[in-house]
Design an enzyme around this catalytic site. Structure first.
Site, PDB file in Angstrom:
ATOM      1  N   GLU A  87       7.102  -3.970  -2.708  1.00  0.00           N
ATOM      2  CA  GLU A  87       7.720  -3.293  -1.577  1.00  0.00           C
ATOM      3  C   GLU A  87       8.560  -4.255  -0.755  1.00  0.00           C
ATOM      4  OE1 GLU A  87       3.854  -0.454  -0.927  1.00  0.00           O
ATOM      5  OE2 GLU A  87       4.438  -1.886   0.593  1.00  0.00           O
ATOM      6  N   CYS A 113      12.115  -7.533   5.183  1.00  0.00           N
ATOM      7  CA  CYS A 113      10.777  -8.060   4.920  1.00  0.00           C
ATOM      8  C   CYS A 113      10.567  -8.022   3.407  1.00  0.00           C
ATOM      9  CB  CYS A 113       9.784  -7.161   5.647  1.00  0.00           C
ATOM     10  SG  CYS A 113       8.103  -7.442   5.211  1.00  0.00           S
ATOM     11  N   CYS A 120      -2.118  -9.640  -4.418  1.00  0.00           N
ATOM     12  CA  CYS A 120      -2.407 -10.818  -3.592  1.00  0.00           C
ATOM     13  C   CYS A 120      -3.841 -11.270  -3.837  1.00  0.00           C
ATOM     14  CB  CYS A 120      -2.229 -10.461  -2.112  1.00  0.00           C
ATOM     15  SG  CYS A 120      -2.415 -11.875  -1.015  1.00  0.00           S
ATOM     16  N   CYS A 124      -7.456  -9.868   2.359  1.00  0.00           N
ATOM     17  CA  CYS A 124      -7.718  -9.493   3.758  1.00  0.00           C
ATOM     18  C   CYS A 124      -8.303  -8.074   3.801  1.00  0.00           C
ATOM     19  CB  CYS A 124      -6.443  -9.551   4.587  1.00  0.00           C
ATOM     20  SG  CYS A 124      -5.709 -11.189   4.612  1.00  0.00           S
ATOM     21  N   CYS A 127      -6.045  -4.892   4.479  1.00  0.00           N
ATOM     22  CA  CYS A 127      -4.793  -4.792   3.731  1.00  0.00           C
ATOM     23  C   CYS A 127      -4.956  -4.039   2.419  1.00  0.00           C
ATOM     24  CB  CYS A 127      -4.296  -6.203   3.459  1.00  0.00           C
ATOM     25  SG  CYS A 127      -2.928  -6.259   2.312  1.00  0.00           S
ATOM     26  N   CYS A 344       1.113  -3.019   4.631  1.00  0.00           N
ATOM     27  CA  CYS A 344       1.670  -3.346   3.320  1.00  0.00           C
ATOM     28  C   CYS A 344       0.795  -2.757   2.216  1.00  0.00           C
ATOM     29  CB  CYS A 344       1.889  -4.835   3.164  1.00  0.00           C
ATOM     30  SG  CYS A 344       0.415  -5.808   3.023  1.00  0.00           S
TER      31      CYS A 344
HETATM   32  S1  SF4 Z   1      -2.403  -9.206   4.453  1.00  0.00           S
HETATM   33 FE1  SF4 Z   1      -2.581  -8.521   2.328  1.00  0.00          FE
HETATM   34  S2  SF4 Z   1      -0.787  -9.358   1.311  1.00  0.00           S
HETATM   35 FE2  SF4 Z   1      -1.003 -10.454   3.250  1.00  0.00          FE
HETATM   36  S3  SF4 Z   1      -2.267 -12.277   2.726  1.00  0.00           S
HETATM   37 FE3  SF4 Z   1      -3.710 -10.689   3.375  1.00  0.00          FE
HETATM   38  S4  SF4 Z   1      -4.300  -9.696   1.441  1.00  0.00           S
HETATM   39 FE4  SF4 Z   1      -2.439 -10.839   1.030  1.00  0.00          FE
END
Ligand code: SF4
Length: 360
Positions: A87, A113, A120, A124, A127, A344
């Site tokens: 994205e 962005c 990833c 987190c 997320c 995201c």
């Molecule tokens: S917010 Fe999501 S994309 Fe960004 S570092 Fe944390 S897990 Fe990874």
């Protein structure tokens, strides 16, 4: 598969073509004139155009879906050559202004962005990208290509000012080599001319990589996703904190070379009843002591099934006021893209739903 020419810096392209100035011309065609095929590069000898077409592809990511928000921001789902998707978001920062005669007196400004990885590793808690796990790093060309695709889709003129923030899917410092190359390609004067001072790396806080980036002295800006002021809560929100705690991140930031006129941005995701109280604000002020910092408070946007809630406006305002009163620059991020599933990963998830036959 042919090589993606977008993966090459101009210096690398100079090794591939002769004489060297052809590399400048090719950069100009791709990044400034928006050429989608080598055949269109009319001031290049026919033989060179053919050779380039045999060896390279101008692989700009394909636009698979666009969601436009009421505030004008657009969220793109982009398809890569191997079928994976990422994205990118276009955020219009300033509107064009014209005088009575219709002459442009103030140019529009944009921020794009970009994503740096498919998925990833950081994980987190808040997320959605994290939920899908890590797939692979993006190449430099796949990062640069996101801006090209979006500029072309919106007819943004080559010379129009665009900022780049590495805040999409992925942890940019976990793909530092390719991100560093993308920074250089973006900045090339014969290409998009996006100076490193208009590029911001946003990291979850990989302390050793912050140091490494600092030593590369690329001149980019830094944003840290802090989100919590004590390790206990930060570990819950961002498991990466177990490896690099708040203190190690702050120490790395203190050593990061930053332009005299610029500041390090600290992103602070406001979550109802978790980190939106004045006690946290007080701790934050203490933590940032000695750093030229700017704090960006972001409203958490709940997604389906998310365990957290959006904070009350009054709490966010009071938090901001506390910081400002203590002399810490602090903004509240406008909820740009709020109505287009802004966290995201959500667009991808929702598109998947659409593919499966569910309504988006
Ligand atoms: S917010 Fe999501 S994309 Fe960004 S570092 Fe944390 S897990 Fe990874």
């Amino acid at each position: 598969m042919k090589k993606n020419i977008l993966d090459l810096t101009k210096e690398e392209l100079q090794q591939e073509v002769s004489p060297k100035f052809r590399a400048q011309q090719i950069f100009g065609w791709i990044y400034q004139k928006g050429a989608k095929a080598f055949e269109a590069m009319s001031n290049l000898p026919k033989k060179l155009r053919q050779e380039l077409a045999e060896r390279f592809e101008i692989a700009i990511p394909k636009i698979l879906n666009v969601e436009t928000s009421r505030d004008g921001s657009k969220k793109y789902l982009l398809g890569l050559r191997d079928g994976h998707t990422v994205e990118a978001v276009l955020l219009p920062m300033k509107k064009e202004e014209k005088d009575a005669e219709g002459n442009v007196v103030k140019e529009a400004r944009y921020t794009v962005c970009v994503s740096s990885q498919v998925g990833c590793k950081v994980g987190c808690e808040f997320c959605l990208t994290a939920k899908g796990g890590f797939v692979r790093n993006l190449t430099p060309g796949e990062i640069v290509g996101q801006v090209l695709a979006i500029k072309q889709d919106n007819d943004i003129p080559a010379n129009r000012r665009v900022n780049v923030v590495y805040m999409g899917m992925g942890e940019p410092l976990d793909n530092l080599e390719n991100v560093a190359k993308a920074i250089k390609i973006f900045a090339d004067e014969h290409g998009l001319s996006i100076s490193p001072r208009r590029q911001t790396i946003s990291t979850s806080g990989l302390a050793p990589k912050i140091e490494k980036l600092g030593k590369m002295d690329l001149g980019v800006l830094l944003a840290i996703s802090l989100h919590a002021v004590d390790d206990e809560l930060r570990e819950k929100l961002m498991p990466i904190n177990k490896a690099y705690n708040i203190e190690s991140v702050i120490e790395a930031v203190k050593r990061f070379p930053i332009d005299q006129r610029k500041r390090v941005m600290f992103e602070y995701l406001m979550i109802k009843d978790l980190n939106d109280d004045l006690k946290s604000a007080k701790k934050l002020v203490k933590l940032l002591n000695g750093i030229k910092a700017k704090v960006n408070l972001i409203y958490f946007n709940p997604y389906p099934g998310s365990p957290f809630q959006r904070p009350d406006k009054e709490r966010v305002k009071a938090f901001q006021k506390y910081l400002l009163d203590k002399g810490v620059l602090c903004t509240i991020r406008e909820s740009k893209g709020l109505d287009i599933s802004a966290a995201c990963g959500q667009l991808k998830e929702r598109s998947k739903e659409a593919v499966d036959g569910n309504p988006v």
